[in-house]
Design a protein around this motif. Structure first.
Motif, short mmCIF file in Angstrom:
data_model
loop_
_atom_site.label_atom_id
_atom_site.label_comp_id
_atom_site.label_asym_id
_atom_site.label_seq_id
_atom_site.Cartn_x
_atom_site.Cartn_y
_atom_site.Cartn_z
N ALA A 2 0.83 -1.20 0.00
CA ALA A 2 0.00 0.00 0.00
C ALA A 2 0.87 1.25 0.00
O ALA A 2 1.96 1.26 0.54
N VAL A 3 0.37 2.29 -0.62
CA VAL A 3 1.02 3.60 -0.52
C VAL A 3 0.34 4.33 0.62
O VAL A 3 -0.88 4.46 0.65
N TYR A 4 1.13 4.76 1.57
CA TYR A 4 0.59 5.40 2.76
C TYR A 4 0.54 6.91 2.57
O TYR A 4 1.24 7.67 3.22
N ARG A 5 -0.30 7.33 1.64
CA ARG A 5 -0.45 8.74 1.27
C ARG A 5 -0.78 9.61 2.48
O ARG A 5 -0.22 10.68 2.66
N ARG A 6 -1.68 9.14 3.31
CA ARG A 6 -2.12 9.96 4.45
C ARG A 6 -1.01 10.17 5.47
O ARG A 6 -0.95 11.21 6.12
N ILE A 7 -0.15 9.19 5.63
CA ILE A 7 0.93 9.34 6.60
C ILE A 7 1.83 10.50 6.18
O ILE A 7 2.26 11.29 7.01
N GLY A 38 5.37 3.20 0.57
CA GLY A 38 4.71 1.92 0.37
C GLY A 38 5.63 0.81 -0.09
O GLY A 38 5.17 -0.25 -0.49
N TYR A 39 6.94 1.03 -0.03
CA TYR A 39 7.88 -0.03 -0.40
C TYR A 39 7.97 -1.09 0.68
O TYR A 39 8.39 -2.21 0.41
N ARG A 40 7.59 -0.73 1.89
CA ARG A 40 7.55 -1.68 3.01
C ARG A 40 6.28 -1.43 3.80
O ARG A 40 5.85 -0.29 3.93
N ASP A 41 5.68 -2.49 4.31
CA ASP A 41 4.50 -2.33 5.16
C ASP A 41 4.92 -1.78 6.51
O ASP A 41 5.96 -2.14 7.06
N ILE A 42 4.08 -0.91 7.05
CA ILE A 42 4.37 -0.29 8.34
C ILE A 42 3.92 -1.24 9.46
O ILE A 42 2.77 -1.67 9.47
N PRO A 43 4.81 -1.55 10.39
CA PRO A 43 4.42 -2.40 11.52
C PRO A 43 3.32 -1.75 12.36
O PRO A 43 3.24 -0.52 12.46
N THR A 44 2.50 -2.57 12.95
CA THR A 44 1.37 -2.10 13.73
C THR A 44 1.78 -1.13 14.83
O THR A 44 1.13 -0.10 15.03
N ASP A 45 2.87 -1.43 15.54
CA ASP A 45 3.28 -0.54 16.63
C ASP A 45 3.66 0.84 16.12
O ASP A 45 3.41 1.84 16.79
N LEU A 61 -5.24 6.97 8.99
CA LEU A 61 -3.92 6.85 8.37
C LEU A 61 -3.89 5.81 7.27
O LEU A 61 -3.19 5.97 6.27
N LEU A 62 -4.67 4.75 7.43
CA LEU A 62 -4.71 3.68 6.43
C LEU A 62 -5.70 3.94 5.31
O LEU A 62 -5.83 3.14 4.38
N GLY A 63 -6.45 5.04 5.39
CA GLY A 63 -7.41 5.37 4.33
C GLY A 63 -8.72 4.63 4.44
O GLY A 63 -9.49 4.58 3.49
#
Length: 77
Positions: A2-7, A38-45, A61-63
């Motif tokens: 995913a691309v984390y545009r909102r972050i 979005g090249y790497r998934d963001i860990p939950t923490d 943040l995740l849309g």
């Protein structure tokens, strides 16, 4: 991935650089950049940390919602 545009948008809305957030997370700026792009998934923490840091929800943040304070699970703000 995913691309984390909102972050990125929220970070920029708070006038912060990638380096400043990366320092808070204890990582390098290039590593944080990979999450934002979005090249790497963001860990939950990290998602939880960012949501708390920006006073918003992980869902935003995740849309998953356009309301920055809405929680899909409870349906409340």
């Amino acid at each position: 991935m995913a691309v984390y545009r909102r972050i990125r948008e929220v970070r920029e809305d708070h006038d912060l650089t990638q380096r400043e957030i990366a320092d808070e997370l204890g990582m390098s700026q290039p590593q944080y950049n990979r999450y934002e792009r979005g090249y790497r998934d963001i860990p939950t923490d990290m998602l939880i940390f960012l949501a708390d840091r920006y006073n918003t929800s992980v869902d935003y943040l995740l849309g998953r919602t356009d309301d920055p304070f809405f929680c899909k699970k409870t349906g409340r703000r």
